[in-house]
Design an enzyme around this catalytic site. Structure first.
Site, PDB file in Angstrom:
ATOM      1  N   LYS A  11       0.815  -1.222   0.000  1.00 20.28           N
ATOM      2  CA  LYS A  11       0.000   0.000   0.000  1.00 20.28           C
ATOM      3  C   LYS A  11       0.853   1.280   0.000  1.00 20.28           C
ATOM      4  O   LYS A  11       2.066   1.222   0.267  1.00 20.28           O
ATOM      5  CB  LYS A  11      -0.944  -0.040   1.206  1.00 20.28           C
ATOM      6  CG  LYS A  11      -1.992  -1.150   1.122  1.00 20.28           C
ATOM      7  CD  LYS A  11      -2.972  -1.078   2.300  1.00 20.28           C
ATOM      8  CE  LYS A  11      -4.022  -2.174   2.192  1.00 20.28           C
ATOM      9  NZ  LYS A  11      -5.030  -2.064   3.303  1.00 20.28           N
ATOM     10  N   TYR A  51     -12.407  -2.025  -4.029  1.00 19.74           N
ATOM     11  CA  TYR A  51     -12.942  -2.083  -2.656  1.00 19.74           C
ATOM     12  C   TYR A  51     -14.468  -1.982  -2.626  1.00 19.74           C
ATOM     13  O   TYR A  51     -15.035  -1.641  -1.574  1.00 19.74           O
ATOM     14  CB  TYR A  51     -12.314  -0.988  -1.800  1.00 19.74           C
ATOM     15  CG  TYR A  51     -10.942  -1.347  -1.244  1.00 19.74           C
ATOM     16  CD1 TYR A  51     -10.775  -2.473  -0.433  1.00 19.74           C
ATOM     17  CD2 TYR A  51      -9.831  -0.548  -1.494  1.00 19.74           C
ATOM     18  CE1 TYR A  51      -9.536  -2.802   0.094  1.00 19.74           C
ATOM     19  CE2 TYR A  51      -8.581  -0.870  -0.971  1.00 19.74           C
ATOM     20  CZ  TYR A  51      -8.443  -1.996  -0.173  1.00 19.74           C
ATOM     21  OH  TYR A  51      -7.208  -2.315   0.369  1.00 19.74           O
ATOM     22  N   ASN A 114      -2.085   0.303   6.675  1.00 21.16           N
ATOM     23  CA  ASN A 114      -1.566  -0.933   7.266  1.00 21.16           C
ATOM     24  C   ASN A 114      -0.713  -1.743   6.288  1.00 21.16           C
ATOM     25  O   ASN A 114      -0.611  -2.960   6.395  1.00 21.16           O
ATOM     26  CB  ASN A 114      -2.702  -1.756   7.887  1.00 21.16           C
ATOM     27  CG  ASN A 114      -3.756  -2.137   6.872  1.00 21.16           C
ATOM     28  OD1 ASN A 114      -3.607  -1.874   5.682  1.00 21.16           O
ATOM     29  ND2 ASN A 114      -4.813  -2.781   7.325  1.00 21.16           N
ATOM     30  N   HIS A 117      -2.336  -5.357   1.520  1.00 20.83           N
ATOM     31  CA  HIS A 117      -3.632  -6.025   1.297  1.00 20.83           C
ATOM     32  C   HIS A 117      -3.348  -7.482   0.976  1.00 20.83           C
ATOM     33  O   HIS A 117      -2.345  -7.793   0.318  1.00 20.83           O
ATOM     34  CB  HIS A 117      -4.378  -5.396   0.115  1.00 20.83           C
ATOM     35  CG  HIS A 117      -5.519  -6.261  -0.365  1.00 20.83           C
ATOM     36  ND1 HIS A 117      -6.771  -6.196   0.194  1.00 20.83           N
ATOM     37  CD2 HIS A 117      -5.574  -7.242  -1.309  1.00 20.83           C
ATOM     38  CE1 HIS A 117      -7.552  -7.105  -0.392  1.00 20.83           C
ATOM     39  NE2 HIS A 117      -6.853  -7.739  -1.311  1.00 20.83           N
ATOM     40  N   GLU A 128      -9.602 -10.831  -7.671  1.00 24.26           N
ATOM     41  CA  GLU A 128      -8.682  -9.710  -7.489  1.00 24.26           C
ATOM     42  C   GLU A 128      -7.492  -9.805  -8.455  1.00 24.26           C
ATOM     43  O   GLU A 128      -7.049  -8.778  -8.995  1.00 24.26           O
ATOM     44  CB  GLU A 128      -8.215  -9.664  -6.028  1.00 24.26           C
ATOM     45  CG  GLU A 128      -9.357  -9.300  -5.075  1.00 24.26           C
ATOM     46  CD  GLU A 128      -8.981  -9.341  -3.607  1.00 24.26           C
ATOM     47  OE1 GLU A 128      -9.865  -9.036  -2.778  1.00 24.26           O
ATOM     48  OE2 GLU A 128      -7.823  -9.677  -3.273  1.00 24.26           O
TER      49      GLU A 128
END
Ligand code: ADP
Ligand code: MG
Length: 140
Positions: A11, A51, A114, A117, A128
């Site tokens: 990320k 998302y 965080n 993913h 995905e």
């Protein structure tokens, strides 16, 4: 145990801190192999689409803003029981709850920023992976 694939994103909080290699090393050390990888800057449309399952959640807008705040590295990972193996090395969503030695415990800044993913099921992994990669971009 069967060799399977999962989908990973490094990320923007991690790419900003130049942690692409450090995070990938933790994935590799956990027994995962990078079989596809590209650095991209997601469009708002891509982030919203990716998302979409979270669109009713209170943090959806902020999550999309965060995911387009800088480049990300999207990867296909291969290994025995890849989805679970990746989730285990990622650690809990909130780094405050993550176990020692996990990526999120080591690097995450917050529950939102965080660092990684990871797909949560084989079915979602397939969806995905197909969202970001053509089959001929994946070389095992
Ligand atoms: P995970 O990434 O561990 O599968 P979720 O699928 O529940 O977690 O959430 C997707 C992402 O949304 C998280 O990785 C995190 O970036 C963000 N997120 C989750 N919960 C919150 C929250 N309470 N506040 C802000 N962002 C959150
Ligand atoms: Mg999730």
């Amino acid at each position: 145990m069967a060799v399977t694939r999962t989908f990973s994103i490094i990320k923007p909080d991690a790419t900003r801190r130049n942690l692409t290699g450090a995070v990938t090393k933790m994935l590799e050390d956990a027994g995962l192999r990078v079989v596809a990888s590209k650095r991209i800057h997601m469009t708002r449309e891509q982030a919203e689409g990716f998302y979409a399952v979270h669109k009713e959640r209170s943090f959806f807008g902020e999550l999309v803003d965060f995911m387009i705040s800088g480049p990300v590295v999207v990867q296909v990972l291969e290994g025995e029981d890849a989805v679970k193996r990746n989730r285990d090395v990622m650690g809990a969503t909130n780094p405050a709850d993550a176990d020692e030695g996990t990526i999120r415990k080591t690097y995450a800044e917050s529950i939102e920023a965080n660092s990684v993913h990871g797909s949560d099921s084989d079915e979602n992994a397939k969806t995905e992976i197909e969202f970001f990669f053509a089959e001929d971009e994946i070389v095992g």
